[in-house]
Design a protein around this motif. Sequence first.
Motif: not given
Length: 149
Positions: A138-149
């Motif tokens: 389990q790990w949480k992406s640090s990418l901005h949520p905007w990266i997905n619709e």
Amino acid sequence: MAEQTFIMIKPDGVQRGLVAEVIARFEKKGFTLRGLKLQNVEQAFAEKHYEDLSSKPFFHGLVHYIISGPVVAMVWEGKSVVTTGRTIIGATNPAQSAPGTIRGDYAIDIGRNVIHGSDSVESAQKEIALWFPEGTVQWKSSLHPWINE
Ligand code: RTP
């Protein structure tokens, strides 16, 4: 929980140095890696994985192929990853798999088709439980949520 699929790079994929290529295709598509390990497979374990095919004439050859060298077992997660994963992989028989798919680009024999991917959400859950009894990472992406619709 987001959809997950079980992907295995078969012994020919490992022997031919296609591990990075396969991982890159799933990674660049945008899927999230949840599990990854290189391992040898015992005969009984391979028979269990392919138990639905036990009555097929190619079953023993298939099991022999899978236990012939290490495989890379992976769990990938993301929207419609089971179906999209099968599209990335291409048709079972490389003679019918489109160029641009993994099998279409890297395989010519049905019995040396480089990679396995779960064919339904239900089989994915079964296969992940079989191959990753210890659970996935389990790990949480640090990418901005905007990266997905
Ligand atoms: P996989 O499980 O490996 O992702 O393949 P699949 O769903 O596309 O195909 P499946 O029918 O489940 O067959 C599993 C694997 O068995 C080998 N096979 N050999 N000699 C033959 O006619 C034959 N048919 C199937 C292939 O390696 C196939 O991926």
